[in-house]
Design a protein around this motif. Sequence first.
Motif, PDB file in Angstrom:
ATOM      1  N   ARG A   9      45.276-107.245  25.347  1.00  0.00           N
ATOM      2  CA  ARG A   9      44.335-107.018  24.260  1.00  0.00           C
ATOM      3  C   ARG A   9      43.129-107.924  24.441  1.00  0.00           C
ATOM      4  O   ARG A   9      43.183-108.922  25.160  1.00  0.00           O
ATOM      5  CB  ARG A   9      44.996-107.280  22.898  1.00  0.00           C
ATOM      6  N   SER A  10      42.054-107.568  23.761  1.00  0.00           N
ATOM      7  CA  SER A  10      40.867-108.417  23.761  1.00  0.00           C
ATOM      8  C   SER A  10      40.365-108.560  22.335  1.00  0.00           C
ATOM      9  O   SER A  10      40.588-107.677  21.497  1.00  0.00           O
ATOM     10  CB  SER A  10      39.782-107.828  24.663  1.00  0.00           C
ATOM     11  N   PHE A  11      39.707-109.675  22.069  1.00  0.00           N
ATOM     12  CA  PHE A  11      39.246-109.994  20.723  1.00  0.00           C
ATOM     13  C   PHE A  11      37.753-110.310  20.774  1.00  0.00           C
ATOM     14  O   PHE A  11      37.307-111.103  21.607  1.00  0.00           O
ATOM     15  CB  PHE A  11      40.030-111.184  20.172  1.00  0.00           C
ATOM     16  N   SER A  12      37.015-109.674  19.909  1.00  0.00           N
ATOM     17  CA  SER A  12      35.563-109.854  19.892  1.00  0.00           C
ATOM     18  C   SER A  12      35.102-110.178  18.484  1.00  0.00           C
ATOM     19  O   SER A  12      35.836-110.023  17.507  1.00  0.00           O
ATOM     20  CB  SER A  12      34.868-108.592  20.404  1.00  0.00           C
ATOM     21  N   GLY A  13      33.856-110.628  18.390  1.00  0.00           N
ATOM     22  CA  GLY A  13      33.291-110.995  17.096  1.00  0.00           C
ATOM     23  C   GLY A  13      32.593-112.337  17.160  1.00  0.00           C
ATOM     24  O   GLY A  13      31.678-112.618  16.382  1.00  0.00           O
ATOM     25  N   CYS A  14      33.016-113.191  18.099  1.00  0.00           N
ATOM     26  CA  CYS A  14      32.375-114.488  18.272  1.00  0.00           C
ATOM     27  C   CYS A  14      31.309-114.387  19.367  1.00  0.00           C
ATOM     28  O   CYS A  14      31.248-113.407  20.106  1.00  0.00           O
ATOM     29  CB  CYS A  14      33.404-115.550  18.648  1.00  0.00           C
ATOM     30  N   ARG A  15      30.473-115.393  19.465  1.00  0.00           N
ATOM     31  CA  ARG A  15      29.463-115.467  20.513  1.00  0.00           C
ATOM     32  C   ARG A  15      29.775-116.654  21.409  1.00  0.00           C
ATOM     33  O   ARG A  15      29.859-117.791  20.940  1.00  0.00           O
ATOM     34  CB  ARG A  15      28.068-115.607  19.907  1.00  0.00           C
ATOM     35  N   ILE A  16      29.984-116.367  22.684  1.00  0.00           N
ATOM     36  CA  ILE A  16      30.331-117.414  23.654  1.00  0.00           C
ATOM     37  C   ILE A  16      29.174-117.522  24.640  1.00  0.00           C
ATOM     38  O   ILE A  16      29.104-116.802  25.629  1.00  0.00           O
ATOM     39  CB  ILE A  16      31.656-117.090  24.368  1.00  0.00           C
ATOM     40  N   GLU A  17      28.248-118.422  24.336  1.00  0.00           N
ATOM     41  CA  GLU A  17      27.031-118.538  25.129  1.00  0.00           C
ATOM     42  C   GLU A  17      26.977-119.810  25.958  1.00  0.00           C
ATOM     43  O   GLU A  17      26.004-120.045  26.671  1.00  0.00           O
ATOM     44  CB  GLU A  17      25.809-118.470  24.188  1.00  0.00           C
ATOM     45  N   SER A  18      28.015-120.628  25.880  1.00  0.00           N
ATOM     46  CA  SER A  18      28.085-121.823  26.728  1.00  0.00           C
ATOM     47  C   SER A  18      29.542-122.106  27.052  1.00  0.00           C
ATOM     48  O   SER A  18      30.454-121.650  26.352  1.00  0.00           O
ATOM     49  CB  SER A  18      27.455-123.030  26.023  1.00  0.00           C
ATOM     50  N   PHE A  19      29.747-122.886  28.108  1.00  0.00           N
ATOM     51  CA  PHE A  19      31.104-123.221  28.526  1.00  0.00           C
ATOM     52  C   PHE A  19      31.738-124.292  27.633  1.00  0.00           C
ATOM     53  O   PHE A  19      32.883-124.669  27.851  1.00  0.00           O
ATOM     54  CB  PHE A  19      31.108-123.675  29.986  1.00  0.00           C
ATOM     55  N   TYR A  20      30.994-124.763  26.652  1.00  0.00           N
ATOM     56  CA  TYR A  20      31.563-125.722  25.701  1.00  0.00           C
ATOM     57  C   TYR A  20      32.346-125.025  24.594  1.00  0.00           C
ATOM     58  O   TYR A  20      33.146-125.671  23.896  1.00  0.00           O
ATOM     59  CB  TYR A  20      30.460-126.581  25.081  1.00  0.00           C
ATOM     60  N   ARG A  67      34.179-112.207  24.706  1.00  0.00           N
ATOM     61  CA  ARG A  67      35.521-111.706  24.406  1.00  0.00           C
ATOM     62  C   ARG A  67      36.583-112.737  24.788  1.00  0.00           C
ATOM     63  O   ARG A  67      36.370-113.551  25.684  1.00  0.00           O
ATOM     64  CB  ARG A  67      35.806-110.403  25.147  1.00  0.00           C
ATOM     65  N   ILE A  68      37.687-112.660  24.084  1.00  0.00           N
ATOM     66  CA  ILE A  68      38.857-113.473  24.416  1.00  0.00           C
ATOM     67  C   ILE A  68      39.952-112.514  24.841  1.00  0.00           C
ATOM     68  O   ILE A  68      40.320-111.605  24.088  1.00  0.00           O
ATOM     69  CB  ILE A  68      39.313-114.315  23.212  1.00  0.00           C
ATOM     70  N   TYR A  69      40.448-112.689  26.055  1.00  0.00           N
ATOM     71  CA  TYR A  69      41.450-111.778  26.610  1.00  0.00           C
ATOM     72  C   TYR A  69      42.842-112.385  26.496  1.00  0.00           C
ATOM     73  O   TYR A  69      43.038-113.579  26.753  1.00  0.00           O
ATOM     74  CB  TYR A  69      41.126-111.466  28.072  1.00  0.00           C
ATOM     75  N   LEU A  70      43.791-111.544  26.111  1.00  0.00           N
ATOM     76  CA  LEU A  70      45.180-111.966  25.962  1.00  0.00           C
ATOM     77  C   LEU A  70      46.023-111.355  27.070  1.00  0.00           C
ATOM     78  O   LEU A  70      46.028-110.138  27.261  1.00  0.00           O
ATOM     79  CB  LEU A  70      45.722-111.532  24.601  1.00  0.00           C
ATOM     80  N   TYR A  71      46.732-112.216  27.820  1.00  0.00           N
ATOM     81  CA  TYR A  71      47.602-111.771  28.902  1.00  0.00           C
ATOM     82  C   TYR A  71      49.054-112.075  28.565  1.00  0.00           C
ATOM     83  O   TYR A  71      49.355-113.090  27.932  1.00  0.00           O
ATOM     84  CB  TYR A  71      47.252-112.486  30.215  1.00  0.00           C
ATOM     85  N   ASN A  72      49.921-111.173  28.999  1.00  0.00           N
ATOM     86  CA  ASN A  72      51.352-111.430  28.947  1.00  0.00           C
ATOM     87  C   ASN A  72      51.767-111.887  30.338  1.00  0.00           C
ATOM     88  O   ASN A  72      51.612-111.153  31.315  1.00  0.00           O
ATOM     89  CB  ASN A  72      52.099-110.148  28.555  1.00  0.00           C
ATOM     90  N   VAL A  73      52.258-113.105  30.452  1.00  0.00           N
ATOM     91  CA  VAL A  73      52.606-113.660  31.759  1.00  0.00           C
ATOM     92  C   VAL A  73      53.717-112.855  32.424  1.00  0.00           C
ATOM     93  O   VAL A  73      53.873-112.877  33.640  1.00  0.00           O
ATOM     94  CB  VAL A  73      53.011-115.140  31.613  1.00  0.00           C
ATOM     95  N   LEU A  74      54.462-112.095  31.627  1.00  0.00           N
ATOM     96  CA  LEU A  74      55.507-111.245  32.186  1.00  0.00           C
ATOM     97  C   LEU A  74      54.932-109.984  32.831  1.00  0.00           C
ATOM     98  O   LEU A  74      55.611-109.323  33.615  1.00  0.00           O
ATOM     99  CB  LEU A  74      56.492-110.819  31.089  1.00  0.00           C
ATOM    100  N   GLN A  75      53.685-109.655  32.496  1.00  0.00           N
ATOM    101  CA  GLN A  75      53.099-108.393  32.965  1.00  0.00           C
ATOM    102  C   GLN A  75      51.648-108.607  33.403  1.00  0.00           C
ATOM    103  O   GLN A  75      50.737-107.920  32.954  1.00  0.00           O
ATOM    104  CB  GLN A  75      53.160-107.345  31.842  1.00  0.00           C
ATOM    105  N   LEU A  76      51.433-109.548  34.298  1.00  0.00           N
ATOM    106  CA  LEU A  76      50.080-109.849  34.732  1.00  0.00           C
ATOM    107  C   LEU A  76      49.444-108.690  35.490  1.00  0.00           C
ATOM    108  O   LEU A  76      48.225-108.520  35.481  1.00  0.00           O
ATOM    109  CB  LEU A  76      50.085-111.100  35.619  1.00  0.00           C
ATOM    110  N   ASP A  77      50.272-107.888  36.149  1.00  0.00           N
ATOM    111  CA  ASP A  77      49.734-106.784  36.940  1.00  0.00           C
ATOM    112  C   ASP A  77      49.067-105.725  36.070  1.00  0.00           C
ATOM    113  O   ASP A  77      48.275-104.916  36.561  1.00  0.00           O
ATOM    114  CB  ASP A  77      50.856-106.142  37.766  1.00  0.00           C
ATOM    115  N   LYS A  78      49.352-105.730  34.782  1.00  0.00           N
ATOM    116  CA  LYS A  78      48.759-104.739  33.879  1.00  0.00           C
ATOM    117  C   LYS A  78      47.429-105.188  33.304  1.00  0.00           C
ATOM    118  O   LYS A  78      46.816-104.463  32.520  1.00  0.00           O
ATOM    119  CB  LYS A  78      49.736-104.429  32.740  1.00  0.00           C
ATOM    120  N   GLY A  79      46.976-106.389  33.687  1.00  0.00           N
ATOM    121  CA  GLY A  79      45.718-106.885  33.148  1.00  0.00           C
ATOM    122  C   GLY A  79      45.880-107.367  31.714  1.00  0.00           C
ATOM    123  O   GLY A  79      46.994-107.522  31.209  1.00  0.00           O
TER     124      GLY A  79
END
Length: 503
Positions: free
Chosen positions: A303-314, A288-300
């Motif tokens: 949104r999150s985005f899925s569909g890709c496969r992230i199996e390495s740190f590259y 997943r790719i997580y989206l943060y609003n720097v103005l509201q970090l306390d809210k976590g």
Amino acid sequence: MERSSRSKSLFRDMRSRELGGFRKRRFITQMGSDFTEMGSVTVEHNGEETPPLSVSFCKTSKYSHILAVSDEDGYVSMFDTRTEFPSEKARISDWVAHQNAIFDVCWIKEDTNILTASGDQTIKVWDAQEKKCTGILMGHTGSVKSLSPHPTNSDLLISASRDGSFAIWDLRCKTTSKTRCSEAHVAPAAMVQGAHLSSRAKRVRRGKAASMSITSVLYLKDEVSIATAGAADSIVKFWDTRNLKVQVTQASPNIKSSTEKERRLHGISSLSQDLNGVFLTATCMDNRIYLYNVLQLDKGPMRSFSGCRIESFYVKSTISPDAAHILSGSSDGNAYIWQVNKPDVDPITLKTHDGEVTAVDWCPSEVGKIATSSDDFTVRIWNINSSYCSSTTRSPSAIRRRVMAIPREECRELLMNDERIDPTKVPDNLLPSDEVFNQNNPPIPITMPTISTPEAHKKKFSLDSDSKETFEKTPEAALKSPSSVLNPPSSLKRTIRDYFLAA
């Protein structure tokens, strides 16, 4: 009354950048066929292919067509993306920058210099035209994984290493020594060790380098804050460069699961931020790719985005400069593009790579142009079809963005000579349903904001004796404890908005 109106206008402008208020970009739709592969180039040297590890477009509009590519063999290659691929004319130059893999590359000093981060534990500064090394930054004891320059001062940068540390560098610092090739050796101005040690890693013996590696760093747009992420977990930490003894705050996904397998910690492979610095993305190993609003970090994460496969740190991802789209590589051999304001809509899929898609980048000046790299030894350039790029109508928000990007004097001339655009005259099909600016509202007068930092405000206060006396009596001043956008002094009652737009 005037101040109140100005503040209201500024906060309305800030709200226009929030997710619900994004103006839809008309050059990208949900069909993958809207993208055309302009061409590909195989990364090879002396007849031997090598996988690319990092790609970066030049940041200035004059040279934005130039793409820098670093690879596993320690080469830096530069390509002209305006030239038809594949073609030897597209390759501008290449040279051996390190005797080890180069994990990250970035442009500084108006695209005249390139920074390279290598597995040989060093960072080098290169004259891009002369292909000459002008400085070596030494201090890490592990592979250097990520670089991020200061948003306005090209002499400052931060780096992250597999040794679990991140460092701040100042290229103006006195050199510790010089080599026979006149390469200046620079020591870090500051370094934080063990910034992302997991609780488990603290209990085990040494040798678990991967568990404490810092995989990505960002210099935030407020010019004093840093974001870091590591391989140990999905936590993004935020630091104040003026007091690095302890992190200011942190953000992470809210993982609520009953099974131990799903509760396991997932590392982060990359961080990115939009041009305004309001939104931050974290590419997580939970696919997943997580989206943060720097103005509201306390809210976590917002949104999150899925569909890709992230199996390495590259595998990396990056948010577009206008914060409207997210581009990501994937271990399944595809690249994906999501619309930020439609996370549940299937992403655009870019196919043709034959291996894991790793580093990706947006061209900052040419709308719709992107670069993807892969373990199939190729770098591919994509562009949106021209029929989706044409637009002669400029929206009020577009005018505001242009105004904010140029000096105040030029802006005044622009506003005097430019016609005001009435939103009621914009065709309905160009206005999204969730547009924050109501068509029935009259155009809001554009007031030029004053962009400044806390230090600038402090200098302003010092001109007034009463203000200076009050400032010095605050608890923060007494304790000499610096503050950032993430931890503003209560006495000044500042928020992150003040760092982007001072009322």
